[in-house]
Design a protein around this motif. Structure first.
Motif, mmCIF file in Angstrom:
data_model
loop_
_atom_site.group_PDB
_atom_site.id
_atom_site.type_symbol
_atom_site.label_atom_id
_atom_site.label_comp_id
_atom_site.label_asym_id
_atom_site.label_seq_id
_atom_site.Cartn_x
_atom_site.Cartn_y
_atom_site.Cartn_z
ATOM 1 N N GLY A 32 0.806 -1.209 0.000
ATOM 2 C CA GLY A 32 0.000 0.000 0.000
ATOM 3 C C GLY A 32 0.841 1.261 0.000
ATOM 4 O O GLY A 32 0.530 2.235 -0.702
ATOM 5 N N LEU A 33 1.927 1.293 0.764
ATOM 6 C CA LEU A 33 2.789 2.468 0.805
ATOM 7 C C LEU A 33 3.503 2.679 -0.523
ATOM 8 O O LEU A 33 3.696 3.826 -0.966
ATOM 9 C CB LEU A 33 3.794 2.345 1.944
ATOM 10 C CG LEU A 33 3.216 2.466 3.363
ATOM 11 C CD1 LEU A 33 4.305 2.245 4.410
ATOM 12 C CD2 LEU A 33 2.575 3.843 3.554
ATOM 13 N N GLN A 34 3.912 1.593 -1.171
ATOM 14 C CA GLN A 34 4.555 1.722 -2.477
ATOM 15 C C GLN A 34 3.588 2.306 -3.508
ATOM 16 O O GLN A 34 3.954 3.149 -4.327
ATOM 17 C CB GLN A 34 5.078 0.358 -2.942
ATOM 18 C CG GLN A 34 6.289 -0.139 -2.171
ATOM 19 C CD GLN A 34 6.650 -1.568 -2.526
ATOM 20 O OE1 GLN A 34 5.768 -2.396 -2.776
ATOM 21 N NE2 GLN A 34 7.943 -1.874 -2.542
ATOM 22 N N ILE A 35 2.337 1.841 -3.464
ATOM 23 C CA ILE A 35 1.331 2.384 -4.383
ATOM 24 C C ILE A 35 1.030 3.840 -4.042
ATOM 25 O O ILE A 35 0.883 4.689 -4.934
ATOM 26 C CB ILE A 35 0.046 1.530 -4.318
ATOM 27 C CG1 ILE A 35 0.330 0.118 -4.839
ATOM 28 C CG2 ILE A 35 -1.080 2.172 -5.110
ATOM 29 C CD1 ILE A 35 -0.833 -0.831 -4.696
ATOM 30 N N PHE A 36 0.974 4.156 -2.762
ATOM 31 C CA PHE A 36 0.683 5.524 -2.323
ATOM 32 C C PHE A 36 1.690 6.519 -2.896
ATOM 33 O O PHE A 36 1.327 7.627 -3.311
ATOM 34 C CB PHE A 36 0.687 5.567 -0.790
ATOM 35 C CG PHE A 36 0.596 6.959 -0.212
ATOM 36 C CD1 PHE A 36 -0.561 7.710 -0.358
ATOM 37 C CD2 PHE A 36 1.666 7.509 0.474
ATOM 38 C CE1 PHE A 36 -0.644 8.989 0.175
ATOM 39 C CE2 PHE A 36 1.592 8.782 1.014
ATOM 40 C CZ PHE A 36 0.429 9.527 0.859
ATOM 41 N N LYS A 37 2.945 6.130 -2.963
ATOM 42 C CA LYS A 37 3.989 7.021 -3.483
ATOM 43 C C LYS A 37 3.825 7.295 -4.974
ATOM 44 O O LYS A 37 4.348 8.287 -5.488
ATOM 45 C CB LYS A 37 5.369 6.421 -3.209
ATOM 46 C CG LYS A 37 5.725 6.366 -1.725
ATOM 47 C CD LYS A 37 7.064 5.679 -1.500
ATOM 48 C CE LYS A 37 7.398 5.585 -0.013
ATOM 49 N NZ LYS A 37 8.681 4.877 0.221
ATOM 50 N N LEU A 38 3.089 6.415 -5.663
ATOM 51 C CA LEU A 38 2.875 6.599 -7.093
ATOM 52 C C LEU A 38 1.609 7.392 -7.419
ATOM 53 O O LEU A 38 1.411 7.802 -8.562
ATOM 54 C CB LEU A 38 2.796 5.230 -7.785
ATOM 55 C CG LEU A 38 4.071 4.382 -7.757
ATOM 56 C CD1 LEU A 38 3.770 2.979 -8.234
ATOM 57 C CD2 LEU A 38 5.163 5.012 -8.617
ATOM 58 N N LEU A 39 0.776 7.618 -6.423
ATOM 59 C CA LEU A 39 -0.468 8.345 -6.636
ATOM 60 C C LEU A 39 -0.237 9.853 -6.541
ATOM 61 O O LEU A 39 0.800 10.297 -6.027
ATOM 62 C CB LEU A 39 -1.514 7.893 -5.608
ATOM 63 C CG LEU A 39 -1.972 6.435 -5.717
ATOM 64 C CD1 LEU A 39 -2.971 6.108 -4.612
ATOM 65 C CD2 LEU A 39 -2.582 6.144 -7.079
ATOM 66 N N PRO A 40 -1.200 10.684 -7.013
ATOM 67 C CA PRO A 40 -1.005 12.142 -7.000
ATOM 68 C C PRO A 40 -0.872 12.745 -5.605
ATOM 69 O O PRO A 40 -0.321 13.839 -5.447
ATOM 70 C CB PRO A 40 -2.274 12.663 -7.701
ATOM 71 C CG PRO A 40 -2.780 11.518 -8.493
ATOM 72 C CD PRO A 40 -2.409 10.285 -7.734
#
Length: 444
Positions: free
Chosen positions: A5-13
């Motif tokens: 989840g944190l890895q995906i969060f860093k890719l979001l706006p």
């Protein structure tokens, strides 16, 4: 490996715009990581983020389509082990085995016509044979072509590569499923499926060999693969089916991320039931009497419904018995359980009736009224749209007792001399209501 989840969060706006329906980008990222949401809900995601998240957010089990047209069967794309975690996406396709040995062309055609015309409506779903699995035998190519002409998706139960080719090649545009004998040398079948561009079943003596066979088939150019699990008895088969689903969801081996194919021979009802309950995507079921199909269809319907959506009936006027213009007109909601209880009691009362089922988002009567889904205006509009008002000459509508609060509003909305009669709260009181209230009213 899937992203956290944190890895995906860093890719979001990271704007917390709430366009995705979640209060923060972090909350949305956690749902993406759990496989419970799609990146398409984030309109502001950059192309780089979409590329990075594409594989991670894709379903862990590849989707495969067998056949073409309105009867095509699509399986796979599952994301959960237990239905209550979210839902099962694709119900398993139930293919009926056809062995052409001893059948003339006319007999084969008659059998296929009978199977195509077998349609049983139940709780908003049409039970029907999803496809035909053709056994390699004299006459098999003609049988496969005849099944494809009738719109059936076809599974080729091959005995030899040459036989598989003779059956699959003439109908390759209909995307048949090539099924080699379990344990057969795969090379010739892989070459055939790659050349025709059709789905292929692979097998192995154990889960490791099965996964490796799928990887090798993919490397050879097979885009759509199904796995035939090992299992000499029900216990070991149960283990294989569960291990394949868990391994696919956890992405422990790329060869496990495919739908499952299962054969159920004559008399192997328990095996078919196990396959439906434990993740088989396509089942080739052999039986001659047809007595196994209704319970298997019912089992599938009970498991492969969305737990977040009530099971509901299609709104409309359902005749109970042979009603005429003087028969009672009853109204109820489209919650399936409510419909079946009410229709059963009406039928037991022996009174031919028009049963109007109105759209209440699949809720029961009292729940629908409490949620504002059963107002007088809404019911009146629905009854007009389905033509219920034209079915009777007496202009009397009977509503459930639990909906008595809308009787005045509904009577006003119906207008044109309509009278709303409040019926019993419990379906078990319908017969006495007909006897003590409706019959004297009609006689008067």
């Amino acid at each position: 490996m899937p992203l956290t989840g944190l890895q995906i969060f860093k890719l979001l706006p990271n704007t917390n715009c709430r366009k995705c329906g979640y209060p923060t980008c972090l909350a949305f990222a956690m749902k993406l990581a759990a496989g419970r949401e799609s990146l398409e809900k984030c309109p502001d995601a950059s192309p780089e983020a979409r590329a990075a998240l594409g594989a991670a957010s894709a379903p862990p089990i590849r989707g495969v389509t067998i056949g073409r047209g309105e009867r095509a069967v699509t399986v796979g794309e599952e994301t959960v082990f237990f239905r209550h975690e979210k839902t099962f996406v694709r119900r398993p396709g139930l293919f009926r085995v056809l062995d052409p040995r001893g059948l003339s062309a006319a007999e084969c055609d008659a059998l296929l016509d009978q199977w195509r015309e077998t349609i049983i409506p139940r709780a908003g779903e049409m039970f029907q044979i999803d496809g035909v699995a053709i056994v390699e035998a004299p006459g098999a190519p003609e049988s496969a072509a005849a099944a494809a002409r009738r719109g059936f998706p076809v599974a080729v139960l091959a005995a030899t590569p040459e036989g598989a080719a003779s059956m699959a090649e003439p109908i390759k545009d209909q995307r048949p499923l090539v099924v080699p004998p379990a344990g057969a040398a795969p090379a010739a079948y892989v070459e055939l499926a790659a050349r025709l561009g059709v789905p292929l079943v692979v097998s192995g003596t154990d889960l490791s060999g099965l996964a490796s066979a799928a990887v090798e088939a993919a490397r050879a150019g097979i885009g759509d693969i199904l796995l035939e699990p090992p299992g000499a008895d029900l216990r070991s088969l149960h283990h294989s089916l569960s291990a394949i689903r868990r391994g696919a969801l956890d992405r422990v081996h790329p060869g496990l991320g495919h739908p499952v194919f299962l054969r159920a021979g004559r008399g192997e009802f328990e095996k078919a039931a196990l396959g439906i309950a434990k993740f088989a995507s396509v089942l080739a079921i052999e039986d001659h009497g047809g007595e196994t199909w209704l319970p298997l269809w019912t089992l599938r319907q009970n498991i492969y419904t969305d737990p977040q959506k009530p099971l509901q009936m299609e709104p409309g006027v359902y005749p109970i018995g042979e009603p005429d213009s003087r028969s009672p007109l009853l109204m109820t909601t489209n919650f399936s359980l409510t419909y079946f209880i009410v229709s059963t009691e009406v039928e037991a009362a022996g009174v031919a009736t028009h049963l109007a089922v109105v759209d209440a988002d699949g809720l029961s009567v009292l729940t629908a009224w409490s949620a504002g889904k059963l107002s007088g205006d809404r019911v009146a509009k629905s009854l007009r749209q389905m033509g219920a008002v034209d079915r009777v000459s007496h202009r009397t509508l009977i509503i459930p007792g639990y909906a008595s609060a809308i009787s005045g509003e509904l009577e006003d909305a119906m207008g044109d001399g309509w009278r709303v009669l409040v019926g019993p709260q419990e379906a078990s009181d319908i017969a006495p209501f007909f006897r003590d209230v409706w019959e004297p009213l009609r006689a008067g």
